[in-house]
Write a protein that holds these residues in place. Structure first.
Motif, PDB file in Angstrom:
ATOM      1  N   ILE A   1       0.845  -1.210   0.000  1.00 11.99           N
ATOM      2  CA  ILE A   1       0.000   0.000   0.000  1.00 11.99           C
ATOM      3  C   ILE A   1       0.876   1.254   0.000  1.00 11.99           C
ATOM      4  O   ILE A   1       0.596   2.225  -0.700  1.00 11.99           O
ATOM      5  CB  ILE A   1      -0.950  -0.003   1.216  1.00 11.99           C
ATOM      6  N   ASN A   2       1.948   1.210   0.765  1.00 11.96           N
ATOM      7  CA  ASN A   2       2.856   2.354   0.843  1.00 11.96           C
ATOM      8  C   ASN A   2       3.455   2.677  -0.523  1.00 11.96           C
ATOM      9  O   ASN A   2       3.478   3.847  -0.940  1.00 11.96           O
ATOM     10  CB  ASN A   2       3.961   2.058   1.859  1.00 11.96           C
ATOM     11  N   PHE A   3       3.898   1.642  -1.230  1.00 10.75           N
ATOM     12  CA  PHE A   3       4.515   1.903  -2.530  1.00 10.75           C
ATOM     13  C   PHE A   3       3.474   2.334  -3.555  1.00 10.75           C
ATOM     14  O   PHE A   3       3.735   3.213  -4.387  1.00 10.75           O
ATOM     15  CB  PHE A   3       5.270   0.671  -3.041  1.00 10.75           C
ATOM     16  N   LEU A   4       2.299   1.736  -3.507  1.00  6.06           N
ATOM     17  CA  LEU A   4       1.220   2.133  -4.410  1.00  6.06           C
ATOM     18  C   LEU A   4       0.875   3.606  -4.214  1.00  6.06           C
ATOM     19  O   LEU A   4       0.750   4.370  -5.188  1.00  6.06           O
ATOM     20  CB  LEU A   4      -0.009   1.261  -4.168  1.00  6.06           C
ATOM     21  N   ALA A   5       0.739   4.024  -2.952  1.00  4.30           N
ATOM     22  CA  ALA A   5       0.406   5.424  -2.661  1.00  4.30           C
ATOM     23  C   ALA A   5       1.535   6.341  -3.137  1.00  4.30           C
ATOM     24  O   ALA A   5       1.291   7.401  -3.724  1.00  4.30           O
ATOM     25  CB  ALA A   5       0.169   5.600  -1.167  1.00  4.30           C
ATOM     26  N   ALA A   6       2.783   5.918  -2.921  1.00  3.56           N
ATOM     27  CA  ALA A   6       3.923   6.739  -3.344  1.00  3.56           C
ATOM     28  C   ALA A   6       3.944   6.896  -4.859  1.00  3.56           C
ATOM     29  O   ALA A   6       4.173   7.992  -5.379  1.00  3.56           O
ATOM     30  CB  ALA A   6       5.218   6.096  -2.854  1.00  3.56           C
ATOM     31  N   ALA A   7       3.699   5.800  -5.579  1.00  2.00           N
ATOM     32  CA  ALA A   7       3.701   5.853  -7.043  1.00  2.00           C
ATOM     33  C   ALA A   7       2.606   6.793  -7.553  1.00  2.00           C
ATOM     34  O   ALA A   7       2.828   7.566  -8.495  1.00  2.00           O
ATOM     35  CB  ALA A   7       3.515   4.451  -7.615  1.00  2.00           C
ATOM     36  N   ARG A   8       1.441   6.725  -6.921  1.00  2.00           N
ATOM     37  CA  ARG A   8       0.339   7.604  -7.339  1.00  2.00           C
ATOM     38  C   ARG A   8       0.665   9.065  -7.041  1.00  2.00           C
ATOM     39  O   ARG A   8       0.302   9.967  -7.816  1.00  2.00           O
ATOM     40  CB  ARG A   8      -0.957   7.173  -6.650  1.00  2.00           C
ATOM     41  N   LEU A   9       1.364   9.319  -5.939  1.00  3.46           N
ATOM     42  CA  LEU A   9       1.759  10.695  -5.619  1.00  3.46           C
ATOM     43  C   LEU A   9       2.793  11.223  -6.608  1.00  3.46           C
ATOM     44  O   LEU A   9       2.767  12.402  -6.973  1.00  3.46           O
ATOM     45  CB  LEU A   9       2.300  10.757  -4.189  1.00  3.46           C
TER      46      LEU A   9
END
Length: 370
Positions: free
Chosen positions: A85-93
């Motif tokens: 989830i952390n990496f997914l959120a970072a990629a979207r940001l």
């Protein structure tokens, strides 16, 4: 725990959007209260983020903030979904312009480091962490340039990383990202071979050294691979053939050692006698040596007899019609260079007699007229 379950039940059974949001806000507060009274903040924040992702996946900034704090506190104990989830959120940001790529690369390196730690620590967690690893790798692809990957992994490698499983995962990632020609990929493969020598690594190092122009080293590694393939017998016949075939090609075209190239080509032919290409190569090498073999025109023309012997053998042996046709065409073409009957008589020979072709070829053939 009961408070979380009770509020979650209310959320799931509420149909009014505004009230549903109120229940979600309360649910997040219950997680915070649990931290306040029972501590274990890293773990609880991870569960809080997992719940928020399930119920409101577009809360990207909140998800990134919560998971980042959770991972900071939990470290190697971070759960796989939290890392994902952390990496997914970072990629979207990053896509939204709210986070820089350099930070994403740091998150990627840290995430895989934690995952690899857990994969090595407990093989039973393999499916659990491996799934998150695969998801993170997929999300990372748009950012996975060779420059970025080398920037992430060169430092731990230079610091002496020697865990074979981690090295294999890094090598696989570099391979998937098209980084086979990077110095880091070569050095990782070299270190892996030192730690756990096997036939696939020997063959890969042979190809890599060949690409780098280190022909002697390429032949050495390919010979090691051939020895191991030989030990495996018929199961590795195709790989053994390809290895000898590459050794023949390197020896001839790059090292200009036709005699050694012939040795490797004959070994390839021995492994797959119905292929035909090794015999064609030997014939072509003979033709290329015509001016180096023989002290007179007759002896030089004798090279074409030896070459055609190989082309005819290839045509008779090859199962592939393209190889067979090529061999026949070459034999027909070079028959035109045979001496005629008058030349054969002039030099004191007769059609059908045996003739020794000298120089590196050192082969007996039969005298023929064109």
């Amino acid at each position: 725990v009961h408070g979380i379950n009770i509020v979650r039940f209310q959320y799931d059974n509420e149909s009014d959007p505004a009230k549903k949001q109120d229940w979600l806000d309360l649910l997040m507060k219950v997680y915070d209260q649990r931290i306040e009274h029972f501590d274990n903040e890293g773990y609880v924040l991870g569960r809080k983020a997992t719940t928020l992702y399930q119920l409101q996946p577009d809360s990207v900034e909140a998800l990134f903030e919560i998971t980042s704090r959770s991972i900071e506190l939990a470290g190697n104990s971070s759960e796989a979904p939290v890392l994902q989830i952390n990496f997914l959120a970072a990629a979207r940001l990053v896509h939204a312009g709210a986070l820089d790529t350099e930070t994403l690369l740091e998150i990627f390196g840290r995430s895989l480091e934690i995952i690899d730690h857990n994969l090595a620590l407990d093989p039973e967690d393999k499916g659990y962490y491996q799934n998150s690893r695969n998801s993170i790798l997929t999300l990372f692809k748009p950012f996975g340039t060779c420059e970025n990957l080398v920037g992430i992994y060169e430092k731990p490698f230079n610091e002496g990383l020697d865990d074979a499983d981690q090295l294999k995962r890094i090598a696989q990632l570099l391979d998937q990202s098209g980084c086979l020609d990077s110095e880091l990929y070569f050095r990782i493969t070299e270190r892996l071979y030192q730690i756990q020598p096997d036939v696939a690594l020997a063959a890969m190092l042979g190809r890599l050294e060949n690409a780098r122009g280190n022909n002697d080293a390429a032949i050495r590694y390919l010979q090691e691979a051939a020895n191991l393939y030989n030990d495996n017998g018929a199961a590795d016949a195709d790989n053994l053939f390809r290895t000898y075939w590459l050794m023949a090609d390197i020896s001839y075209r790059q090292m200009h050692r036709p005699s050694k190239a012939r040795d490797y080509a004959l070994k390839a032919h021995e492994v797959k006698p119905t292929d035909g290409r090794p015999l064609v190569l030997i014939g072509e090498m003979y033709v290329a040596s015509v001016n180096e073999c023989g002290t007179d025109e007759f002896a030089k023309k004798a090279v074409f007899w030896a070459a055609c012997d190989k082309f005819i053998q290839a045509a008779n042996a090859a199962q592939d019609p393209e190889v067979r046709d090529k061999a026949r065409q070459l034999a027909d073409a070079y028959r035109a260079y045979f001496p005629n009957n008058e030349e054969i008589f002039f030099y004191g020979y007769n059609v059908g007699e045996s003739f020794r072709v000298e120089c590196w070829i050192s082969e007996n053939t039969s005298i023929r007229a064109r």
